[in-house]
Design a protein around this motif. Structure first.
Motif, PDB file in Angstrom:
ATOM      1  N   ALA A  10      11.000  39.223  16.628  1.00  0.00           N
ATOM      2  CA  ALA A  10      12.427  38.916  16.490  1.00  0.00           C
ATOM      3  C   ALA A  10      12.990  38.883  17.906  1.00  0.00           C
ATOM      4  N   GLN A  11      14.163  38.290  18.064  1.00  0.00           N
ATOM      5  CA  GLN A  11      14.744  38.218  19.400  1.00  0.00           C
ATOM      6  C   GLN A  11      16.235  38.500  19.398  1.00  0.00           C
ATOM      7  N   ARG A  12      16.719  38.845  20.560  1.00  0.00           N
ATOM      8  CA  ARG A  12      18.125  38.893  20.901  1.00  0.00           C
ATOM      9  C   ARG A  12      18.254  38.011  22.138  1.00  0.00           C
ATOM     10  N   LEU A  77       9.049  46.068  23.263  1.00  0.00           N
ATOM     11  CA  LEU A  77      10.313  45.427  23.609  1.00  0.00           C
ATOM     12  C   LEU A  77      10.056  44.683  24.914  1.00  0.00           C
ATOM     13  N   ILE A  78      10.312  43.391  24.906  1.00  0.00           N
ATOM     14  CA  ILE A  78      10.046  42.551  26.074  1.00  0.00           C
ATOM     15  C   ILE A  78      11.368  42.020  26.594  1.00  0.00           C
ATOM     16  N   GLN A  79      11.672  42.339  27.842  1.00  0.00           N
ATOM     17  CA  GLN A  79      12.933  41.927  28.461  1.00  0.00           C
ATOM     18  C   GLN A  79      12.808  40.494  28.969  1.00  0.00           C
ATOM     19  N   LYS A  80      13.705  39.611  28.543  1.00  0.00           N
ATOM     20  CA  LYS A  80      13.704  38.228  29.029  1.00  0.00           C
ATOM     21  C   LYS A  80      14.227  38.193  30.466  1.00  0.00           C
ATOM     22  N   GLU A  81      13.680  37.279  31.272  1.00  0.00           N
ATOM     23  CA  GLU A  81      14.144  37.145  32.647  1.00  0.00           C
ATOM     24  C   GLU A  81      15.560  36.574  32.679  1.00  0.00           C
ATOM     25  N   GLU A  82      15.814  35.591  31.826  1.00  0.00           N
ATOM     26  CA  GLU A  82      17.143  35.002  31.741  1.00  0.00           C
ATOM     27  C   GLU A  82      17.678  35.180  30.329  1.00  0.00           C
ATOM     28  N   LYS A  83      18.923  35.580  30.242  1.00  0.00           N
ATOM     29  CA  LYS A  83      19.546  35.759  28.936  1.00  0.00           C
ATOM     30  C   LYS A  83      19.690  34.397  28.250  1.00  0.00           C
ATOM     31  N   GLY A  84      19.370  34.347  26.989  1.00  0.00           N
ATOM     32  CA  GLY A  84      19.463  33.105  26.232  1.00  0.00           C
ATOM     33  C   GLY A  84      18.525  33.137  25.043  1.00  0.00           C
ATOM     34  N   TRP A  85      18.770  32.272  24.090  1.00  0.00           N
ATOM     35  CA  TRP A  85      17.963  32.233  22.871  1.00  0.00           C
ATOM     36  C   TRP A  85      16.818  31.251  23.027  1.00  0.00           C
ATOM     37  N   TRP A  86      15.614  31.726  22.738  1.00  0.00           N
ATOM     38  CA  TRP A  86      14.436  30.873  22.784  1.00  0.00           C
ATOM     39  C   TRP A  86      14.341  30.075  21.487  1.00  0.00           C
ATOM     40  N   ASP A 103       9.938  38.634  12.049  1.00  0.00           N
ATOM     41  CA  ASP A 103      10.323  39.947  11.526  1.00  0.00           C
ATOM     42  C   ASP A 103      11.747  39.821  10.974  1.00  0.00           C
ATOM     43  N   TRP A 104      11.849  39.498   9.700  1.00  0.00           N
ATOM     44  CA  TRP A 104      13.162  39.269   9.086  1.00  0.00           C
ATOM     45  C   TRP A 104      14.002  40.535   9.042  1.00  0.00           C
ATOM     46  N   ASN A 105      13.395  41.719   9.132  1.00  0.00           N
ATOM     47  CA  ASN A 105      14.167  42.966   9.147  1.00  0.00           C
ATOM     48  C   ASN A 105      14.945  43.131  10.447  1.00  0.00           C
ATOM     49  N   LYS A 106      14.464  42.550  11.535  1.00  0.00           N
ATOM     50  CA  LYS A 106      15.144  42.662  12.831  1.00  0.00           C
ATOM     51  C   LYS A 106      15.814  41.363  13.249  1.00  0.00           C
ATOM     52  N   TRP A 107      15.548  40.298  12.521  1.00  0.00           N
ATOM     53  CA  TRP A 107      16.048  38.989  12.920  1.00  0.00           C
ATOM     54  C   TRP A 107      17.559  38.938  12.901  1.00  0.00           C
ATOM     55  N   CYS A 108      18.128  38.220  13.838  1.00  0.00           N
ATOM     56  CA  CYS A 108      19.558  37.926  13.803  1.00  0.00           C
ATOM     57  C   CYS A 108      19.774  36.583  14.476  1.00  0.00           C
ATOM     58  N   ASP A 109      20.739  35.846  13.973  1.00  0.00           N
ATOM     59  CA  ASP A 109      21.053  34.547  14.542  1.00  0.00           C
ATOM     60  C   ASP A 109      21.961  34.719  15.753  1.00  0.00           C
ATOM     61  N   GLU A 110      22.048  33.681  16.569  1.00  0.00           N
ATOM     62  CA  GLU A 110      22.865  33.751  17.781  1.00  0.00           C
ATOM     63  C   GLU A 110      24.293  34.178  17.498  1.00  0.00           C
ATOM     64  N   ASP A 111      24.887  33.632  16.437  1.00  0.00           N
ATOM     65  CA  ASP A 111      26.292  33.930  16.145  1.00  0.00           C
ATOM     66  C   ASP A 111      26.489  35.305  15.516  1.00  0.00           C
ATOM     67  N   GLU A 112      25.406  35.984  15.169  1.00  0.00           N
ATOM     68  CA  GLU A 112      25.506  37.323  14.568  1.00  0.00           C
ATOM     69  C   GLU A 112      25.159  38.428  15.542  1.00  0.00           C
ATOM     70  N   GLU A 113      24.734  38.094  16.732  1.00  0.00           N
ATOM     71  CA  GLU A 113      24.182  39.089  17.651  1.00  0.00           C
ATOM     72  C   GLU A 113      25.108  40.263  17.932  1.00  0.00           C
ATOM     73  N   SER A 114      26.376  40.024  18.212  1.00  0.00           N
ATOM     74  CA  SER A 114      27.263  41.117  18.610  1.00  0.00           C
ATOM     75  C   SER A 114      27.412  42.173  17.531  1.00  0.00           C
ATOM     76  N   GLY A 115      27.384  41.810  16.267  1.00  0.00           N
ATOM     77  CA  GLY A 115      27.540  42.788  15.192  1.00  0.00           C
ATOM     78  C   GLY A 115      26.251  43.439  14.763  1.00  0.00           C
ATOM     79  N   LEU A 120      19.760  48.956  16.720  1.00  0.00           N
ATOM     80  CA  LEU A 120      18.607  48.347  17.352  1.00  0.00           C
ATOM     81  C   LEU A 120      18.728  48.351  18.863  1.00  0.00           C
ATOM     82  N   ASP A 121      19.960  48.385  19.390  1.00  0.00           N
ATOM     83  CA  ASP A 121      20.096  48.354  20.830  1.00  0.00           C
ATOM     84  C   ASP A 121      20.056  49.747  21.428  1.00  0.00           C
ATOM     85  N   GLY A 122      19.947  50.764  20.600  1.00  0.00           N
ATOM     86  CA  GLY A 122      19.701  52.107  21.106  1.00  0.00           C
ATOM     87  C   GLY A 122      18.222  52.182  21.414  1.00  0.00           C
TER      88      GLY A 122
END
Length: 152
Positions: A10-12, A77-86, A103-115, A120-122
């Motif tokens: 899954a990604q952010r 957890l893999i940190q992307k070099e540049e922020k953005g959606w792959w 991983d549908w349990n962790k998946w989120c779409d671009e427009d849902e990321e902030s909520g 998961l971000d802890g």
């Protein structure tokens, strides 16, 4: 002969989560290279070798990669070099190997990321055990009660 464990992803915008399903793994080795190469190897409790290498869609920050080995799986957890959606996990446009799944349990779409960052971000909580002791739930991720997290 080496086998491939099931890998969920899954990604952010700033990171990628890989969950490698390999209970009671031993000799776990994870390598992250800036050009987007990720490699994994481990031995199962039965002594079978498992490994795989991935050429990820974009570049990553090796110093921002963290891995937690639990009783049931290994979470990276893999940190992307540049922020953005792959557009996809891998650089190749070919159909991914059958052991790679979303991983549908962790998946989120671009427009849902902030909520969806609640819980998961802890990331420190995912990759560090505060008391240094393992628990039966080690290696498992649980989604928070989103209604409660949003204050509803």
């Amino acid at each position: 002969m080496s086998r491939h464990p099931e890998v969920l992803w899954a990604q952010r915008s700033d990171k990628v989560y890989l969950t490698i399903a390999l209970p009671d793994a031993k000799d776990v080795s994870v390598k992250c290279e800036q050009r987007g190469f990720f490699s994994f190897s481990a031995t199962s409790a039965q002594g079978e070798s498992f490994d795989f290498s991935l050429e990820l869609f974009g570049s990553i920050l090796p110093e921002g990669c963290r891995t937690k080995t639990g009783l049931r799986n290994i979470i990276s957890l893999i940190q992307k070099e540049e922020k953005g959606w792959w557009k996809r996990l891998l650089k190749s446009e070919e159909k991914p190997a059958p052991y790679l799944k979303v991983d549908w349990n962790k998946w989120c779409d671009e427009d849902e990321e902030s909520g969806s960052e609640v819980g998961l971000d802890g990331d420190a909580a995912l990759y560090e055990d505060g008391d240094g002791e393992s628990s039966d739930d080690e290696g498992m991720l649980y989604l928070p009660d989103l209604e409660k997290a949003r204050g509803k």
